[in-house]
Design a protein around this motif. Structure first.
Motif, PDB file in Angstrom:
ATOM      1  N   TYR A 330       0.861  -1.148  -0.086  1.00  0.00           N
ATOM      2  CA  TYR A 330       0.025   0.032   0.078  1.00  0.00           C
ATOM      3  C   TYR A 330       0.886   1.392   0.055  1.00  0.00           C
ATOM      4  N   GLY A 331       0.553   2.337  -0.850  1.00  0.00           N
ATOM      5  CA  GLY A 331       0.999   3.520  -0.644  1.00  0.00           C
ATOM      6  C   GLY A 331       0.356   4.965  -1.120  1.00  0.00           C
ATOM      7  N   LEU A 332       0.661   5.751  -0.709  1.00  0.00           N
ATOM      8  CA  LEU A 332      -0.070   6.953  -0.849  1.00  0.00           C
ATOM      9  C   LEU A 332       0.757   8.150  -1.016  1.00  0.00           C
ATOM     10  N   TRP A 333       1.108   9.066  -1.921  1.00  0.00           N
ATOM     11  CA  TRP A 333       1.579  10.181  -2.189  1.00  0.00           C
ATOM     12  C   TRP A 333       0.651  11.287  -2.601  1.00  0.00           C
ATOM     13  N   ALA A 334       0.327  12.019  -1.747  1.00  0.00           N
ATOM     14  CA  ALA A 334      -0.580  13.251  -2.061  1.00  0.00           C
ATOM     15  C   ALA A 334       0.063  14.358  -2.393  1.00  0.00           C
ATOM     16  N   ILE A 335       0.188  15.009  -3.236  1.00  0.00           N
ATOM     17  CA  ILE A 335       0.917  16.297  -3.824  1.00  0.00           C
ATOM     18  C   ILE A 335       0.040  17.588  -3.793  1.00  0.00           C
ATOM     19  N   ALA A 336       0.224  18.424  -3.129  1.00  0.00           N
ATOM     20  CA  ALA A 336      -0.666  19.799  -3.288  1.00  0.00           C
ATOM     21  C   ALA A 336      -0.193  20.669  -4.501  1.00  0.00           C
ATOM     22  N   THR A 337      -0.924  20.974  -5.487  1.00  0.00           N
ATOM     23  CA  THR A 337      -0.751  21.578  -6.386  1.00  0.00           C
ATOM     24  C   THR A 337      -0.822  23.220  -6.447  1.00  0.00           C
ATOM     25  N   GLY A 357       0.277   4.495 -12.966  1.00  0.00           N
ATOM     26  CA  GLY A 357      -0.376   3.402 -12.038  1.00  0.00           C
ATOM     27  C   GLY A 357       0.114   3.500 -10.637  1.00  0.00           C
ATOM     28  N   GLN A 358       0.736   4.729 -10.267  1.00  0.00           N
ATOM     29  CA  GLN A 358       1.446   4.807  -9.042  1.00  0.00           C
ATOM     30  C   GLN A 358       0.451   5.294  -8.172  1.00  0.00           C
ATOM     31  N   PRO A 359       0.662   5.187  -6.901  1.00  0.00           N
ATOM     32  CA  PRO A 359      -0.473   5.607  -5.998  1.00  0.00           C
ATOM     33  C   PRO A 359      -0.215   7.121  -5.510  1.00  0.00           C
ATOM     34  N   VAL A 360      -0.198   8.041  -6.488  1.00  0.00           N
ATOM     35  CA  VAL A 360      -0.159   9.525  -6.531  1.00  0.00           C
ATOM     36  C   VAL A 360      -1.341  10.298  -6.746  1.00  0.00           C
ATOM     37  N   GLU A 361      -1.713  11.169  -5.912  1.00  0.00           N
ATOM     38  CA  GLU A 361      -2.676  12.036  -6.110  1.00  0.00           C
ATOM     39  C   GLU A 361      -2.394  13.304  -5.908  1.00  0.00           C
ATOM     40  N   PHE A 362      -2.607  14.311  -7.230  1.00  0.00           N
ATOM     41  CA  PHE A 362      -2.505  15.648  -7.113  1.00  0.00           C
ATOM     42  C   PHE A 362      -3.653  16.422  -6.600  1.00  0.00           C
ATOM     43  N   VAL A 363      -3.814  17.218  -5.528  1.00  0.00           N
ATOM     44  CA  VAL A 363      -4.636  17.852  -5.003  1.00  0.00           C
ATOM     45  C   VAL A 363      -4.542  19.208  -4.811  1.00  0.00           C
ATOM     46  N   THR A 364      -5.678  20.067  -4.778  1.00  0.00           N
ATOM     47  CA  THR A 364      -5.406  21.603  -4.468  1.00  0.00           C
ATOM     48  C   THR A 364      -4.895  21.879  -3.188  1.00  0.00           C
ATOM     49  N   ASP A 365      -5.789  21.166  -2.208  1.00  0.00           N
ATOM     50  CA  ASP A 365      -5.259  21.727  -0.924  1.00  0.00           C
ATOM     51  C   ASP A 365      -5.037  20.018  -0.125  1.00  0.00           C
ATOM     52  N   ILE A 366      -4.016  20.066   0.737  1.00  0.00           N
ATOM     53  CA  ILE A 366      -3.571  18.708   1.173  1.00  0.00           C
ATOM     54  C   ILE A 366      -4.416  18.436   2.435  1.00  0.00           C
ATOM     55  N   ARG A 367      -4.957  19.466   3.072  1.00  0.00           N
ATOM     56  CA  ARG A 367      -5.714  19.281   4.243  1.00  0.00           C
ATOM     57  C   ARG A 367      -6.685  18.293   4.266  1.00  0.00           C
ATOM     58  N   PRO A 368      -7.608  18.302   3.196  1.00  0.00           N
ATOM     59  CA  PRO A 368      -8.810  17.169   3.263  1.00  0.00           C
ATOM     60  C   PRO A 368      -8.160  15.856   3.144  1.00  0.00           C
ATOM     61  N   VAL A 369      -7.123  15.755   2.479  1.00  0.00           N
ATOM     62  CA  VAL A 369      -6.278  14.367   2.523  1.00  0.00           C
ATOM     63  C   VAL A 369      -5.920  13.973   3.822  1.00  0.00           C
ATOM     64  N   ARG A 370      -5.181  14.923   4.381  1.00  0.00           N
ATOM     65  CA  ARG A 370      -4.871  14.466   5.648  1.00  0.00           C
ATOM     66  C   ARG A 370      -5.898  14.366   6.885  1.00  0.00           C
ATOM     67  N   LEU A 371      -6.852  14.919   6.544  1.00  0.00           N
ATOM     68  CA  LEU A 371      -8.104  14.771   7.652  1.00  0.00           C
ATOM     69  C   LEU A 371      -8.723  13.430   7.292  1.00  0.00           C
ATOM     70  N   THR A 372      -8.805  12.988   6.079  1.00  0.00           N
ATOM     71  CA  THR A 372      -9.220  11.599   5.889  1.00  0.00           C
ATOM     72  C   THR A 372      -8.175  10.594   6.329  1.00  0.00           C
ATOM     73  N   LYS A 373      -7.053  10.746   6.070  1.00  0.00           N
ATOM     74  CA  LYS A 373      -6.123   9.755   6.567  1.00  0.00           C
ATOM     75  C   LYS A 373      -6.217   9.469   8.384  1.00  0.00           C
ATOM     76  N   VAL A 374      -6.036  10.529   8.835  1.00  0.00           N
ATOM     77  CA  VAL A 374      -5.935  10.767  10.375  1.00  0.00           C
ATOM     78  C   VAL A 374      -7.285  10.073  10.874  1.00  0.00           C
ATOM     79  N   ARG A 375      -8.537  10.312  10.282  1.00  0.00           N
ATOM     80  CA  ARG A 375      -9.805   9.941  10.799  1.00  0.00           C
ATOM     81  C   ARG A 375      -9.773   8.238  10.679  1.00  0.00           C
ATOM     82  N   ILE A 376      -9.585   8.004   9.384  1.00  0.00           N
ATOM     83  CA  ILE A 376      -9.860   6.645   9.075  1.00  0.00           C
ATOM     84  C   ILE A 376      -8.660   5.683   9.507  1.00  0.00           C
ATOM     85  N   LEU A 377      -7.443   5.760   8.953  1.00  0.00           N
ATOM     86  CA  LEU A 377      -6.578   4.969   9.380  1.00  0.00           C
ATOM     87  C   LEU A 377      -5.926   5.249  10.877  1.00  0.00           C
ATOM     88  N   ASN A 378      -5.490   6.589  11.306  1.00  0.00           N
ATOM     89  CA  ASN A 378      -5.021   6.780  12.445  1.00  0.00           C
ATOM     90  C   ASN A 378      -6.060   6.600  13.557  1.00  0.00           C
TER      91      ASN A 378
END
Length: 584
Positions: A330-337, A357-378
């Motif tokens: 498993y991997g996730l690399w979210a990069i804010a643009t 096909g790599q687990p990379v997501e380009f997002v405008t704002d990294i904060r929603p991604v961080r919130l999702t990871k913190v609440r689901i995984l952590n």
């Protein structure tokens, strides 16, 4: 006649009482064979055409119609013969096509090699990129992985292990994306030539959490400066002067350090160094307009050198590799643009790893991604640690394999955690995408390759529950929903720290001891009233001491104490298993 050969045995007598008489022998004929791997018992109804089999609600992990592995599958090759002749791994024995060095990477440890370098390699192989990586040692000194990487000409193997669609997967790859290995302190001229190259577009870093820090009085004229932010400032200044401030020679800085707003913090330090050293205003403007600093969120567990499997890996590859690295599939690399249409958007084309096909997501704002990871995984990790330890489980895998715990976590995830995320209410499609993401994340819990100890996850559980789980309850209450499952995790935490109750002997036998604020742990134990005492008052004391709420916000503290007390009484008197079954 021996008892086991008698014809009037128990089974025969039961059939006689039911009126079935003796079992008839089957008619002679060819013996029907079951397909291999199929169990006896009721046949499973096939899924409707065009529709996958329905997943049981409330279960975390692989779908029930897929086998749950009990142990990792071995590599598909035999043990190496003792007289096997291995090749040294280098450019001569493992040649790679020449590539332009477009990425300057500060750090060459296990994580970056099994994450960034592997992804760039895969993108090169698929023809999506044509990029080489210059690995820079940012600190003075010799030895260790850096020298081994130089000796192997940047070559190494990465073994990824994990779960995909409920099945265990192992992937072994030889990585050759690293084109240069250089020490900034010992080979400054070579290092300088690399960062002044017109081909360079991107800087990637992982200098640990302590790397992005302000050091007062750092000398920008040193070759190189001591701290990482000062190195980046000096690098950008030299490049600005070398190319006469050309706007197309700015760099994209992508930080992988495990701190919030990592690149934003680095940018602030760079501008602070510029101000402290009276650097030209034109340089500051160039940094702000021609360069881009990208906050990221990275997620992959990388244990490091696969010591137990290195002989098998070398037998399969035929190379002697002292830098082989083992990581999680498993991997996730979210990069804010940054803002749409801004300078930061160019990173999509400079690092088009998602197209490979790599687990990379380009997002405008990294904060929603961080919130999702913190609440689901952590958040699920924190809840799992409390209930799992009370239930006598030692690892994440053991906890996820327990149907009662898995059911609780599944209901917690889909009933309380996901509805607390903003994207969940946007549309049905967004909610479905969020649920699929949650399934991919929680599938990691069932991996037979990772042995993540619950006792380690439980480190500083009070502050973790406050940051990861409490906001889920507060959002639910504000929306008029219940958060009973989230509150139960707090009740389990308090009982676990208290060391009393139905499951106390099991926890004590496991050797678990809370590793948290010593004064708070002592308070939890010293004020424990017993299962028949004022449990609600005890929990209110713990809540106030932990600082969950402002002093003037007593209503929320009272509600949390009252709801948690109901769960705590059940846990104390009947055990965590009964408490979990009552809510899920």
């Amino acid at each position: 006649m021996p008892a086991h050969r008698r014809r009037d045995g128990p089974a025969r007598r039961r059939r006689a009482r039911r009126g079935g008489g003796a079992r008839q022998r089957p008619r002679p004929g060819p013996r029907r064979r079951r397909p291999r791997g199929r169990r006896r018992g009721r046949r499973r109804r096939p899924a409707r055409a065009g529709r996958p089999a329905r997943r049981r609600r409330g279960v975390v992990g692989p779908r029930p119609d897929r086998p749950r592995p009990d142990r990792p599958r071995p590599l598909t090759h035999p043990p190496p013969p003792k007289d096997l002749a291995l090749l040294d791994l280098d450019a001569a024995t493992a040649p790679a096509p020449p590539r332009p060095t477009t990425i300057l990477q500060f750090g060459g440890g296990n994580f970056l090699r099994a994450f960034v370098d592997l992804m760039v390699h895969e993108a090169n192989v698929r023809g999506v990129m044509d990029a080489g990586i210059a690995v820079v040692r940012a600190t003075p000194g010799t030895g260790g992985a850096f020298d081994r990487l130089r000796a192997q000409d940047g070559r190494f193997h990465v073994l990824l292990e994990g779960m995909r669609d409920g099945e265990p997967v192992r992937e072994l790859t030889r990585v050759d994306s690293v084109t240069h290995v250089v020490s900034a302190h010992d080979e400054f001229d070579t290092y300088r030539a690399l960062y002044l190259s017109p081909e360079l577009t991107t800087v990637v870093s992982n200098t640990t959490e302590a790397g992005i820090a302000w050091v007062e009085g750092d000398d920008l004229t040193a070759r190189p400066p001591a701290s990482f932010p000062a190195k980046v400032t000096a690098l950008l200044l030299d490049r600005f002067q070398h190319f006469d401030g050309a706007p197309d020679k700015g760099l994209h800085v992508v930080c992988c350090e495990l701190v919030e707003d990592n690149a934003t913090a680095l940018r602030e330090h760079v501008l602070r160094h510029a101000a402290a050293n009276d650097l030209p205003a034109a340089f500051v403007a160039w940094v702000e307009t021609a360069c881009a600093f990208h906050d990221t969120l990275v997620d992959r567990i990388v244990p490091g050198f696969p010591r137990a499997e290195i002989d098998a890996i070398q037998a399969e590859t035929g190379y002697r590799d002292e830098l082989a690295t083992k990581g999680e599939l498993y991997g996730l690399w979210a990069i804010a643009t940054g803002e749409p249409g801004g300078r930061g958007e160019a990173i999509r084309d400079l690092l088009p790893l998602d197209r490979a096909g790599q687990p990379v997501e380009f997002v405008t704002d990294i904060r929603p991604v961080r919130l999702t990871k913190v609440r689901i995984l952590n958040g699920l990790h924190t809840a799992m640690a409390q209930v799992g330890l009370l239930a006598g489980r030692e690892t994440v895998g053991e906890a996820a394999a327990n149907l009662t715990i898995a059911s609780y976590l599944g209901h917690l995830l889909h009933g309380e955690v996901l509805p607390s995320l903003p994207a969940y209410e946007e549309s049905d499609e967004a909610a479905e995408a969020l649920a699929e993401l949650a399934d991919r994340i929680t599938e990691r819990f069932t991996s037979p390759f990772l042995h993540h100890r619950l006792a380690d996850i439980a480190l500083n559980s009070v502050s973790k529950w406050q940051a990861r789980n409490l906001p889920v309850a507060l959002d639910a209450w504000a929306a008029g929903r219940e958060a009973s499952l989230t509150v139960l995790a707090f009740a389990a935490l308090a009982v676990l720290y208290g060391g009393q109750g139905f499951d106390a002997d099991r926890v004590a036998a496991s050797g678990f001891a809370p590793r948290d604020d010593a004064a708070l742990v002592a308070l939890v134990r010293d004020t424990f009233p017993g299962p028949d005492g004022d449990v609600e008052g005890w929990l209110r004391t713990v809540i106030d001491a932990a600082g969950f709420f402002p002093p003037d916000d007593g209503a929320l503290a009272a509600r949390l104490a009252a709801e948690a007390a109901a769960h705590a009484r059940v846990i104390l008197t009947e055990g965590i298993t009964v408490a979990l079954k009552a809510v899920s």
